[in-house]
Design a protein around this motif. Structure first.
Motif, PDB file in Angstrom:
ATOM      1  N   GLY A  65       0.798  -1.223   0.000  1.00 25.23           N
ATOM      2  CA  GLY A  65       0.000   0.000   0.000  1.00 25.23           C
ATOM      3  C   GLY A  65       0.824   1.263   0.000  1.00 25.23           C
ATOM      4  N   PHE A  66       2.073   1.206  -0.488  1.00 27.65           N
ATOM      5  CA  PHE A  66       2.969   2.353  -0.390  1.00 27.65           C
ATOM      6  C   PHE A  66       2.505   3.541  -1.226  1.00 27.65           C
ATOM      7  CE2 PHE A  66       7.214   4.463  -0.940  1.00 27.65           C
ATOM      8  CZ  PHE A  66       7.369   4.772   0.403  1.00 27.65           C
ATOM      9  N   CYS A  67       1.655   3.306  -2.194  1.00 30.70           N
ATOM     10  CA  CYS A  67       1.106   4.394  -3.010  1.00 30.70           C
ATOM     11  C   CYS A  67      -0.351   4.656  -2.673  1.00 30.70           C
ATOM     12  CB  CYS A  67       1.252   4.074  -4.494  1.00 30.70           C
ATOM     13  SG  CYS A  67       2.958   3.935  -5.055  1.00 30.70           S
ATOM     14  N   GLY A  68      -0.839   4.120  -1.557  1.00 33.70           N
ATOM     15  CA  GLY A  68      -2.220   4.337  -1.153  1.00 33.70           C
ATOM     16  C   GLY A  68      -3.222   3.529  -1.932  1.00 33.70           C
ATOM     17  N   GLN A  69      -2.779   2.529  -2.700  1.00 28.50           N
ATOM     18  CA  GLN A  69      -3.689   1.784  -3.563  1.00 28.50           C
ATOM     19  C   GLN A  69      -4.635   0.857  -2.811  1.00 28.50           C
ATOM     20  OE1 GLN A  69      -0.310   1.485  -3.392  1.00 28.50           O
ATOM     21  NE2 GLN A  69       0.418  -0.399  -4.337  1.00 28.50           N
ATOM     22  N   GLY A  88      -6.463   1.933  -0.176  1.00 31.17           N
ATOM     23  CA  GLY A  88      -7.599   2.745   0.267  1.00 31.17           C
ATOM     24  C   GLY A  88      -7.868   2.670   1.750  1.00 31.17           C
ATOM     25  N   LEU A  89      -6.862   2.335   2.543  1.00 34.14           N
ATOM     26  CA  LEU A  89      -7.035   2.168   3.987  1.00 34.14           C
ATOM     27  C   LEU A  89      -6.518   3.361   4.786  1.00 34.14           C
ATOM     28  CD1 LEU A  89      -5.995  -1.592   4.219  1.00 34.14           C
ATOM     29  CD2 LEU A  89      -8.306  -0.641   4.136  1.00 34.14           C
ATOM     30  N   GLY A  90      -6.198   4.452   4.119  1.00 32.58           N
ATOM     31  CA  GLY A  90      -5.801   5.670   4.810  1.00 32.58           C
ATOM     32  C   GLY A  90      -4.343   5.753   5.176  1.00 32.58           C
ATOM     33  N   ASP A  91      -3.526   4.838   4.700  1.00 26.99           N
ATOM     34  CA  ASP A  91      -2.096   4.891   4.976  1.00 26.99           C
ATOM     35  C   ASP A  91      -1.345   4.322   3.786  1.00 26.99           C
ATOM     36  OD1 ASP A  91      -2.159   2.075   5.151  1.00 26.99           O
ATOM     37  OD2 ASP A  91      -2.675   2.185   7.266  1.00 26.99           O
ATOM     38  N   ARG A  92      -0.035   4.223   3.938  1.00 27.59           N
ATOM     39  CA  ARG A  92       0.793   3.676   2.872  1.00 27.59           C
ATOM     40  C   ARG A  92       1.569   2.459   3.385  1.00 27.59           C
ATOM     41  NH1 ARG A  92       2.879   8.987   1.937  1.00 27.59           N
ATOM     42  NH2 ARG A  92       4.993   8.138   1.741  1.00 27.59           N
ATOM     43  N   ARG A  93       0.952   1.742   4.300  1.00 25.69           N
ATOM     44  CA  ARG A  93       1.565   0.538   4.856  1.00 25.69           C
ATOM     45  C   ARG A  93       1.132  -0.688   4.059  1.00 25.69           C
ATOM     46  NH1 ARG A  93       0.297   3.495   9.535  1.00 25.69           N
ATOM     47  NH2 ARG A  93       2.079   3.806  10.937  1.00 25.69           N
ATOM     48  N   PRO A  94       1.950  -1.727   4.053  1.00 27.87           N
ATOM     49  CA  PRO A  94       1.497  -3.007   3.486  1.00 27.87           C
ATOM     50  C   PRO A  94       0.550  -3.706   4.456  1.00 27.87           C
ATOM     51  CG  PRO A  94       3.730  -3.212   4.328  1.00 27.87           C
ATOM     52  CD  PRO A  94       3.360  -1.757   4.458  1.00 27.87           C
ATOM     53  N   HIS A  95      -0.456  -4.363   3.928  1.00 28.93           N
ATOM     54  CA  HIS A  95      -1.409  -5.125   4.731  1.00 28.93           C
ATOM     55  C   HIS A  95      -1.412  -6.548   4.192  1.00 28.93           C
ATOM     56  CE1 HIS A  95      -3.316  -1.641   6.862  1.00 28.93           C
ATOM     57  NE2 HIS A  95      -2.817  -1.008   5.810  1.00 28.93           N
ATOM     58  N   LEU A  96      -0.980  -7.471   5.034  1.00 32.95           N
ATOM     59  CA  LEU A  96      -0.787  -8.852   4.598  1.00 32.95           C
ATOM     60  C   LEU A  96      -2.069  -9.652   4.584  1.00 32.95           C
ATOM     61  CD1 LEU A  96       2.526  -9.633   6.524  1.00 32.95           C
ATOM     62  CD2 LEU A  96       2.210  -8.511   4.315  1.00 32.95           C
ATOM     63  N   LEU A  97      -3.105  -9.179   5.271  1.00 33.40           N
ATOM     64  CA  LEU A  97      -4.392  -9.852   5.303  1.00 33.40           C
ATOM     65  C   LEU A  97      -5.476  -8.912   4.784  1.00 33.40           C
ATOM     66  CD1 LEU A  97      -4.189 -11.588   8.807  1.00 33.40           C
ATOM     67  CD2 LEU A  97      -3.820 -12.644   6.571  1.00 33.40           C
TER      68      LEU A  97
END
Length: 757
Positions: A375-379, A381-390
């Motif tokens: 999610g480093f480019c906000g793709q 849609g969770l309000g941050d640029r962190r990776p989400h593994l689940l």
């Protein structure tokens, strides 16, 4: 003591009386059971059972003679055709199993049933009428894939043989009927027709017999319904249907292309130059209803499969969490070489999946959206640029209150469509792919995407860095953070403006305001451009105009959606080819007689039914089944020849068959896939495997004499039922070394005993 003759006769008489009493009691019990379970009444006068007229079970036919007297069987063919055309393919198949006579009657109604799903005509006031040109009631709005019953009959006949020798399973009755000459030979195809009708219904109106959806209907313009392409590999729904649990053909999945990242799902990392079916009961017990191939130009790839029960399987690269499995037991993100269920979504019933370059998404039957991966480019849609593994639900931007129908994931952005026809976008806004204005990220670091024409896959930055800090100051801050613990380290990162929390509206869904005023039904997110389809067949594009991928006649980018006006002109897009110095070039759409071929048919307002955005190229299918392509055309990747020119406006693709009608198209990077109405599969271009260059591949094709143009894959048809493939188990042979293995343990023990003795 011996009995006398009189005593013996007396005992025989008593035994006979006891037998008569037992017989009478047994008959009385039988009458009581019949009155309760059989619906009959006992007449005291006649001492016999009489049928109960109020019991409906007495009206059930018990023989073929009774079946022949059923009202439905005795209906005229035209009346029966008008009734059955309202039946979905699944119910049609169930009805054909009622009796043999009814099955043959349905065989004569196939053409009418098929025509009702393929044809539609417009009346004088511009509205879609209830009847076609031949009086058939049309159930699908807007499609014009069939002009009449005669053409529907030809389409039906082509569907049985298209694709060549596919290994199609044929019923015994159909085999026997082909030898008959009494006129009933074609009616046995009613056994095969429900499978083809289900394929047509999925392709035209999105109807699919899912076990999780309330109304069992997919979005009508779903990406990856039959095929999906990434820059490296291809997924194709094919095969299946070998038993009653998996449904018709098209329930399995075949994959081919580069397999070094396990994205092909065959349990290895080997390349496949030809479509190869997945094993593990996929298609024969596990019915696949949608496929999604993810990946990009950074040499990562993964795949998603959606089952009829709403479960999601994923396999391929897990480096960025795009598979949704989280960490394994060793706290590692291990690649999956075979399809594996995403357990985090086991309580959700999904109706749509999408795969981007480094992230994935799914839409549930309740209209909720889940995303996971990088999610480093906000793709995400969770309000941050962190990776989400689940997988996590997207609730920001008001999307929680919306009912989403379908979604599409691009390189670094995501698009969704709601049931009300609104389009939401989020992710990296570079090139205008979001179709709206947006705010910059809090920290404008080197976020970027791989540009195709970049040297060695270079990454182009999308924003300017903040003013650099002195190296000594950075080292001091980081050392202080390390000395005082993790919390101080996070604070130190905030001081360096390196936090992954970002309030930019690129990190959460925002509706595209410029699309308000019409109802959108489909979206397609490409590498650096996007496409939106409205309910009237209008196509809108925005983003990068490199190679003419937007179809507006130039190479300019668009930050807001712009309608492709070439489809609104009152003419057909037919182009000639001229040869100069042994090189074939496609002509430009000029008005001169040299560049244009006159066509007796005029096409008022070409209306689009399906579309796909790839890497700097686009393709679309009209409601009449024509295929159009524009953008980068090198190496025949969009079926417009081998020329290196850039196609800036849509051009009709020459399929080499005047009777061919398309229903779906999918774009990748160097290749694309076209699905025909008869279930045939065409490929344009190709992915280089085993070290070969990209371009036309050595596939088994029915027509390999047209380089740069679509070629039909021989031996493959989407809806044909085929036998389940079996994985060959190679038994390892033990290699024997020394006299112990040669003689055996018993002989060696015997020799040892003798030596001791």
């Amino acid at each position: 003591m011996a009995r006398s003759k009189e005593e013996k006769d007396q005992r025989r008489l008593e035994a006979k009386e006891r037998a008569e009493r037992r017989k009478a009691a047994k008959a009385s019990n039988a009458v009581s059971s019949a009155q309760i379970a059989g619906g009959c009444a006992f007449d005291d006068k006649t001492k016999a059972l009489q049928p109960n007229p109020n019991d409906l079970r007495n009206n059930i036919p018990l023989s073929k003679k009774h079946n022949a007297e059923l009202p439905a069987v005795n209906l005229p063919t035209d009346a029966l055709a008008r009734i059955t055309r309202f039946l979905p393919a699944r119910e049609w198949g169930a009805l054909s199993l009622t009796c043999v006579g009814f099955n043959y009657s349905l065989g004569a109604c196939r053409v009418s049933h098929l025509a009702s799903r393929l044809m539609r005509r417009q009346d004088s006031v511009g509205l879609w009428g209830d009847k076609g040109g031949n009086g058939d009631v049309c159930l699908v709005g807007g499609l014009e894939l069939c002009g009449g019953r005669k053409e529907a009959q030809e389409i039906l006949e082509r569907s049985l043989v298209s694709g060549g020798d596919t290994g199609r399973l044929v019923s015994k009755k159909m085999k026997a009927s082909t030898k008959k000459k009494d006129g009933s030979a074609g009616h046995a195809d009613a056994d095969e027709y429900p499978g083809y009708a289900r394929f047509v219904e999925e392709a035209t109106i999105g109807y699919s017999a899912m076990q999780c959806s309330r109304n069992a209907v997919f979005p009508t313009h779903l990406q990856g319904r039959f095929a999906s392409c990434s820059p490296e590999h291809t997924l194709l729904r094919i095969g299946g249907g070998g038993n009653t649990t998996s449904g018709p053909g098209g329930s399995g999945t075949a994959t081919w292309g580069v397999g070094k990242r396990g994205q092909l799902g065959h349990g290895n990392r080997e390349d496949e130059s030809h479509p190869r079916l997945l094993l593990g009961k996929i298609g024969w017990g596990i019915r696949i209803v949608q496929v999604a191939a993810g990946g990009g130009l950074v040499r990562v790839a993964h795949s998603l499969l959606l089952t009829s029960t709403g479960r999601v399987l994923s396999f391929g690269t897990a480096q960025y969490g795009q598979l949704g499995h989280g960490y394994d037991a060793g706290k590692q993100l291990s690649d999956c070489l075979r399809p594996r269920y995403i357990e985090a979504l086991k309580h959700e019933k999904c109706i749509c999946v999408a795969a981007g370059e480094l992230h994935s998404g799914a839409v549930t039957a309740d209209g909720d959206v889940y995303t996971w991966g990088e999610g480093f480019c906000g793709q995400l849609g969770l309000g941050d640029r962190r990776p989400h593994l689940l997988p996590e639900q997207v609730t920001l931007g008001g999307l929680e209150d919306e009912c989403v129908s379908n979604m599409s994931c691009g390189c670094r952005h995501t698009l969704v469509v709601t049931e009300e026809g609104e389009v939401y976008s989020w992710g990296l806004g570079r090139f205008g792919v979001l179709g709206r204005s947006y705010t910059d990220f809090t920290y404008n670091n080197d976020i970027g995407m791989v540009v195709p024409e970049g040297e060695a896959g270079q990454v182009q930055g999308i924003a300017v860095r903040p003013p650099p800090m002195p190296a000594a100051q950075i080292d001091a801050v980081v050392e202080a953070g390390n000395a005082n613990g993790v919390n101080d380290l996070i604070n130190s990162l905030d001081a360096l403006n390196l936090t992954l929390d970002d309030p930019s509206d690129q990190c959460y869904p925002v509706v595209i305001d410029s699309l308000k005023g019409f109802r959108a039904v489909g979206v397609s997110a490409g590498h650096r451009h996007s496409m939106v389809l409205d309910e009237n067949g209008g196509l809108y594009t925005f983003g990068s105009g490199a190679s003419g991928a937007l179809g507006h006649g130039d190479l300019l980018g668009q930050e807001f959606p712009v309608k492709v006006m070439e489809f609104g002109k009152n003419r057909r897009l037919i182009y000639t080819t001229f040869i100069f110095c042994d090189v074939a070039f496609l002509s430009l759409p000029l008005n001169s007689a040299f560049h244009r071929k006159n066509d007796s048919k005029e096409n008022n307002n070409i209306r689009i039914h399906q579309m796909s955005a790839g890497v700097d190229m686009s393709m679309a299918v009209s409601t009449t089944g024509d295929v159009y392509a524009w953008g980068k055309a090198a190496d025949g990747r969009i079926g417009l020849g081998l020329g290196k020119n850039e196609i800036k406006i849509p051009r009709r693709v020459d399929m080499g068959d005047d009777k061919f009608k398309a229903v779906d198209v999918e774009c990748g990077y160097v290749h694309s896939i076209i699905i025909g109405l008869d279930g045939s599969v065409y490929q344009c271009g190709g992915v280089g495997t085993d070290g070969k260059d990209d371009g036309q591949q050595d596939l088994d094709t029915e027509d390999g004499s047209r380089p740069g143009y679509p070629v039909k894959l021989s031996g493959y048809n989407i809806w044909h039922r085929i036998a389940e493939p079996r994985e060959k188990v190679v038994k390892e042979k033990w290699t024997k070394y020394g006299k112990y293995e040669l003689k055996g343990r018993s002989k060696m023990m015997n020799e040892g005993v003798r030596s001791i003795g």
